[in-house]
Design a protein around this motif. Structure first.
Motif, PDB file in Angstrom:
ATOM      1  N   SER A  32       0.848  -1.202   0.000  1.00  0.00           N
ATOM      2  CA  SER A  32       0.000   0.000   0.000  1.00  0.00           C
ATOM      3  C   SER A  32       0.878   1.245   0.000  1.00  0.00           C
ATOM      4  CB  SER A  32      -0.899  -0.005   1.239  1.00  0.00           C
ATOM      5  OG  SER A  32      -0.112   0.310   2.373  1.00  0.00           O
ATOM      6  N   PRO A  33       0.313   2.398  -0.396  1.00  0.00           N
ATOM      7  CA  PRO A  33       1.108   3.631  -0.444  1.00  0.00           C
ATOM      8  C   PRO A  33       1.725   4.005   0.905  1.00  0.00           C
ATOM      9  CG  PRO A  33      -1.061   3.983  -1.408  1.00  0.00           C
ATOM     10  CD  PRO A  33      -1.059   2.596  -0.868  1.00  0.00           C
ATOM     11  N   MET A  34       0.996   3.799   1.980  1.00  0.00           N
ATOM     12  CA  MET A  34       1.547   4.159   3.282  1.00  0.00           C
ATOM     13  C   MET A  34       2.639   3.190   3.710  1.00  0.00           C
ATOM     14  SD  MET A  34      -1.517   5.717   5.498  1.00  0.00           S
ATOM     15  CE  MET A  34      -1.485   7.488   5.674  1.00  0.00           C
ATOM     16  N   ASP A  37       6.090   3.949   2.346  1.00  0.00           N
ATOM     17  CA  ASP A  37       6.949   4.899   3.064  1.00  0.00           C
ATOM     18  C   ASP A  37       7.895   4.168   4.011  1.00  0.00           C
ATOM     19  OD1 ASP A  37       5.843   7.130   1.861  1.00  0.00           O
ATOM     20  OD2 ASP A  37       4.391   7.496   3.472  1.00  0.00           O
ATOM     21  N   PHE A  43      10.923   9.642   5.791  1.00  0.00           N
ATOM     22  CA  PHE A  43      10.620  10.403   7.014  1.00  0.00           C
ATOM     23  C   PHE A  43      11.371   9.756   8.189  1.00  0.00           C
ATOM     24  CE2 PHE A  43       6.654  10.230   4.320  1.00  0.00           C
ATOM     25  CZ  PHE A  43       7.028  11.293   3.541  1.00  0.00           C
ATOM     26  N   PHE A  45      10.743   6.771   9.374  1.00  0.00           N
ATOM     27  CA  PHE A  45      10.467   5.337   9.401  1.00  0.00           C
ATOM     28  C   PHE A  45      11.709   4.533   9.042  1.00  0.00           C
ATOM     29  CE2 PHE A  45       6.179   7.052   8.152  1.00  0.00           C
ATOM     30  CZ  PHE A  45       5.636   6.884   9.413  1.00  0.00           C
ATOM     31  N   THR A  49      12.464  -1.461  12.067  1.00  0.00           N
ATOM     32  CA  THR A  49      11.744  -1.152  13.307  1.00  0.00           C
ATOM     33  C   THR A  49      10.234  -1.183  13.105  1.00  0.00           C
ATOM     34  OG1 THR A  49      13.508   0.460  13.639  1.00  0.00           O
ATOM     35  CG2 THR A  49      11.664   0.527  15.212  1.00  0.00           C
ATOM     36  N   HIS A  50       9.780  -0.681  11.954  1.00  0.00           N
ATOM     37  CA  HIS A  50       8.351  -0.415  11.796  1.00  0.00           C
ATOM     38  C   HIS A  50       7.588  -1.435  10.959  1.00  0.00           C
ATOM     39  CE1 HIS A  50       9.832   3.758  12.794  1.00  0.00           C
ATOM     40  NE2 HIS A  50       8.931   3.520  13.718  1.00  0.00           N
ATOM     41  N   CYS A  51       8.280  -2.303  10.237  1.00  0.00           N
ATOM     42  CA  CYS A  51       7.547  -3.253   9.394  1.00  0.00           C
ATOM     43  C   CYS A  51       7.469  -4.627  10.058  1.00  0.00           C
ATOM     44  CB  CYS A  51       8.200  -3.376   8.011  1.00  0.00           C
ATOM     45  SG  CYS A  51       7.296  -4.567   7.002  1.00  0.00           S
ATOM     46  N   SER A  52       6.266  -5.009  10.406  1.00  0.00           N
ATOM     47  CA  SER A  52       6.086  -6.309  11.069  1.00  0.00           C
ATOM     48  C   SER A  52       6.345  -7.461  10.090  1.00  0.00           C
ATOM     49  CB  SER A  52       4.694  -6.419  11.672  1.00  0.00           C
ATOM     50  OG  SER A  52       3.740  -6.040  10.729  1.00  0.00           O
TER      51      SER A  52
ATOM     52  N   GLY B  21      -4.918   8.215   0.875  1.00  0.00           N
ATOM     53  CA  GLY B  21      -3.509   7.865   0.876  1.00  0.00           C
ATOM     54  C   GLY B  21      -3.253   6.456   1.359  1.00  0.00           C
ATOM     55  N   VAL B  22      -4.320   5.712   1.574  1.00  0.00           N
ATOM     56  CA  VAL B  22      -4.175   4.412   2.228  1.00  0.00           C
ATOM     57  C   VAL B  22      -4.129   3.252   1.241  1.00  0.00           C
ATOM     58  CG1 VAL B  22      -5.221   2.820   3.892  1.00  0.00           C
ATOM     59  CG2 VAL B  22      -5.325   5.289   4.296  1.00  0.00           C
ATOM     60  N   ASN B  64       2.099   8.168  -2.099  1.00  0.00           N
ATOM     61  CA  ASN B  64       1.654   9.504  -1.705  1.00  0.00           C
ATOM     62  C   ASN B  64       2.670  10.558  -2.108  1.00  0.00           C
ATOM     63  OD1 ASN B  64      -0.914   9.099  -0.337  1.00  0.00           O
ATOM     64  ND2 ASN B  64       0.278   7.797   1.030  1.00  0.00           N
ATOM     65  N   GLY B  91      -1.894  12.562   6.651  1.00  0.00           N
ATOM     66  CA  GLY B  91      -0.947  11.548   6.190  1.00  0.00           C
ATOM     67  C   GLY B  91       0.249  11.461   7.115  1.00  0.00           C
ATOM     68  N   GLN B  92       1.162  10.567   6.733  1.00  0.00           N
ATOM     69  CA  GLN B  92       2.282  10.305   7.645  1.00  0.00           C
ATOM     70  C   GLN B  92       3.582  10.987   7.214  1.00  0.00           C
ATOM     71  OE1 GLN B  92       2.347   6.059   7.676  1.00  0.00           O
ATOM     72  NE2 GLN B  92       3.294   5.870   5.663  1.00  0.00           N
ATOM     73  N   ALA B  93       3.475  11.904   6.245  1.00  0.00           N
ATOM     74  CA  ALA B  93       4.677  12.633   5.820  1.00  0.00           C
ATOM     75  C   ALA B  93       5.016  13.712   6.847  1.00  0.00           C
ATOM     76  CB  ALA B  93       4.439  13.265   4.454  1.00  0.00           C
ATOM     77  N   VAL B  94       6.183  14.312   6.668  1.00  0.00           N
ATOM     78  CA  VAL B  94       6.596  15.400   7.565  1.00  0.00           C
ATOM     79  C   VAL B  94       5.801  16.662   7.226  1.00  0.00           C
ATOM     80  CG1 VAL B  94       8.904  14.525   8.035  1.00  0.00           C
ATOM     81  CG2 VAL B  94       8.509  15.903   5.980  1.00  0.00           C
ATOM     82  N   ARG B 120      -0.903   3.087  12.841  1.00  0.00           N
ATOM     83  CA  ARG B 120      -0.980   2.215  11.659  1.00  0.00           C
ATOM     84  C   ARG B 120       0.106   1.176  11.829  1.00  0.00           C
ATOM     85  NH1 ARG B 120      -4.408   4.178   8.020  1.00  0.00           N
ATOM     86  NH2 ARG B 120      -4.355   2.169   7.001  1.00  0.00           N
ATOM     87  N   ASP B 121      -0.239  -0.071  11.553  1.00  0.00           N
ATOM     88  CA  ASP B 121       0.741  -1.156  11.667  1.00  0.00           C
ATOM     89  C   ASP B 121       1.523  -1.005  12.982  1.00  0.00           C
ATOM     90  OD1 ASP B 121       2.020  -3.464  10.947  1.00  0.00           O
ATOM     91  OD2 ASP B 121       3.428  -2.527   9.567  1.00  0.00           O
ATOM     92  N   ARG B 122       2.863  -0.877  12.897  1.00  0.00           N
ATOM     93  CA  ARG B 122       3.645  -0.786  14.124  1.00  0.00           C
ATOM     94  C   ARG B 122       4.175   0.624  14.366  1.00  0.00           C
ATOM     95  NH1 ARG B 122       4.106  -5.869  15.761  1.00  0.00           N
ATOM     96  NH2 ARG B 122       5.618  -5.496  17.374  1.00  0.00           N
ATOM     97  N   HIS B 123       3.503   1.605  13.805  1.00  0.00           N
ATOM     98  CA  HIS B 123       3.962   2.979  14.020  1.00  0.00           C
ATOM     99  C   HIS B 123       2.752   3.892  14.158  1.00  0.00           C
ATOM    100  CE1 HIS B 123       3.254   2.682   9.690  1.00  0.00           C
ATOM    101  NE2 HIS B 123       2.972   3.972   9.727  1.00  0.00           N
ATOM    102  N   ILE B 124       2.996   5.131  14.519  1.00  0.00           N
ATOM    103  CA  ILE B 124       1.892   6.087  14.548  1.00  0.00           C
ATOM    104  C   ILE B 124       2.067   7.076  13.412  1.00  0.00           C
ATOM    105  CG2 ILE B 124       1.496   5.932  17.031  1.00  0.00           C
ATOM    106  CD1 ILE B 124       2.803   8.765  17.177  1.00  0.00           C
ATOM    107  N   ILE B 125       0.960   7.695  13.045  1.00  0.00           N
ATOM    108  CA  ILE B 125       1.037   8.749  12.037  1.00  0.00           C
ATOM    109  C   ILE B 125       1.808   9.887  12.698  1.00  0.00           C
ATOM    110  CG2 ILE B 125      -0.324  10.368  10.665  1.00  0.00           C
ATOM    111  CD1 ILE B 125      -0.577   7.521   9.683  1.00  0.00           C
ATOM    112  N   THR B 126       2.940  10.200  12.131  1.00  0.00           N
ATOM    113  CA  THR B 126       3.913  11.047  12.827  1.00  0.00           C
ATOM    114  C   THR B 126       3.587  12.538  12.732  1.00  0.00           C
ATOM    115  OG1 THR B 126       5.222  11.088  10.829  1.00  0.00           O
ATOM    116  CG2 THR B 126       5.828   9.454  12.481  1.00  0.00           C
ATOM    117  N   GLU B 127       4.225  13.272  13.577  1.00  0.00           N
ATOM    118  CA  GLU B 127       4.260  14.733  13.515  1.00  0.00           C
ATOM    119  C   GLU B 127       2.898  15.409  13.597  1.00  0.00           C
ATOM    120  OE1 GLU B 127       6.903  16.718  11.037  1.00  0.00           O
ATOM    121  OE2 GLU B 127       8.590  15.520  11.715  1.00  0.00           O
TER     122      GLU B 127
END
Ligand code: SF4
Lengths: 76, 278
Positions: A32-34, A37, A43, A45, A49-52, B21-22, B64, B91-94, B120-127
């Motif tokens: 997926s687009p997100m 990243d 950014f 990421f 660390t972040h991809c299961s 963006g998902v 995105n 979105g999760q960009a800066v 989302r998944d193992r992180h949060i939407i940052t900033e």
């Protein structure tokens, strides 16, 4: 550094597109687009660390080597 | 905003979120990603009664890319009559990327403003911290861009009250209450009622619900006098097991429900009036 399993493909997983898209070699599916990243370490990421999927895949791949099978924590 | 607004037959603003963006075309090949195909679908939705379009930009790879918001805005203006453009700043960009949503030329009439982060998944939407929220709100206010306040969960409503106190928002406050999985508000009729009851005075609300919750909860939003958003950003299925063919399909269904409930759709110009943008 991007994830070593990331590739940009037009075709895969029984799908085809007009343009290359991010594709995960671990799951053999488009991402997926997100998620892309994370695969690209954009950014703040980092795929390790972040991809299961990455974490799981690495763990399983490691377990497939004979030495790891012998000392696998699952067997303990 | 309440049932009395429904009884008063207040006009309903219908927003379409075509892309988001998902998801990508790999999830549903009918999802428009490129400027021309987005604009084409937006035009169909405008003809069916959508007054506002929520816009995201994608690169050719489907990823995105806020730099492409300009191209998408241009294509929509080219093809459509008068639909209100609402660019994303989420979105999760800066922040430097996200702020491009309120720096297109011409400026968008509206933009989204996330009230905080979510997982989302193992992180949060940052900033999505208060510093950035306030900074975006300040720039929107100074430029006359109407923010749609994205309340992803109940706690984000507290942030709306905080922002009102800072003086960075103008009435009426336009609040998008969001229901779905993950760290969104739990999708249930009771939670819709609860959030609606806790809205600040002088506010209008829009209801967004993801996946299978889009149909029932947006219908509930209509009955409660609210406004609704539908589209493929939030839902890729028309019904269980049947992928959506186009955004127009979802807009048409929402427009029909509104009509059956005897709520007329607001034109873009009427939406501007409702939101105090004129
Ligand atoms: S989904 Fe995870 S494992 Fe696959 S390419 Fe992306 S980061 Fe790597």
């Amino acid at each position: 550094m991007t994830c070593p399993y990331l590739a940009y493909l037009r075709e895969g997983d029984n799908k085809s597109f007009d343009h290359e898209r991010p594709f995960c070699g671990a799951t053999e599916s488009f991402v997926s687009p997100m998620q892309a990243d994370l695969c690209n370490d954009r950014f703040d990421f980092h795929h390790t660390t972040h991809c299961s999927i990455y974490q799981e895949y690495e763990r399983n791949t490691e377990l497939e080597t004979p030495i790891d099978r012998m000392v696998s924590p699952i067997d303990e | 905003m309440a049932y009395t607004d429904y009884l008063n037959r207040d006009k309903l603003m219908l927003t379409v979120a075509t892309t988001g963006g998902v998801h990508g075309k790999d999830a549903n090949p009918n999802l428009p990603e490129q400027p021309e195909e987005i604009a084409e679908q937006v035009r169909e939705c405008e003809k069916l009664g959508a007054a506002i379009v929520h816009v995201h930009g994608r690169s050719e790879t489907g990823e995105n890319n806020s730099a492409r918001l300009q191209e998408v805005n241009d294509a929509i203006r080219e093809r459509c009559d008068d639909i209100i453009i609402q660019n994303t700043t989420g979105g999760q960009a800066v922040l430097e990327e996200r702020i491009k949503g309120i720096r297109t030329d011409p400026l968008p009439e509206m933009a989204s403003l996330d009230m905080g982060p979510f997982n989302r998944d193992r992180h949060i939407i940052t900033e999505h911290n208060r510093h950035n929220i306030d900074l975006l709100a300040e720039e929107m206010q100074s430029k006359g861009i109407k923010p749609e306040l994205e309340v992803f969960n109940n706690g984000h409503l507290n942030e709306v009250y905080r922002l009102i106190e800072t003086g960075l928002l103008d009435e009426p406050y336009y609040i998008n209450i969001i229901f779905g999985g993950g760290t969104f508000s739990i999708p249930s009729p009771k939670n819709v009622l609860n959030l609606v009851q806790n809205l600040p005075d002088n506010s209008k609300f829009n209801l967004l619900a993801t996946g299978p919750h889009q149909l029932p909860l947006t219908t509930m939003g209509m009955i409660l006098g609210g406004h609704v958003r539908v589209g493929m950003e939030d839902n890729l299925y028309f019904r269980r097991g049947e992928p959506v063919k186009s955004n127009a399909q979802l807009v048409e269904r929402a427009a029909n429900i509104a009509s059956n409930l005897d709520r007329e759709l607001a034109t873009p110009d009427e939406a501007r009036e409702i939101l105090g943008m004129k």
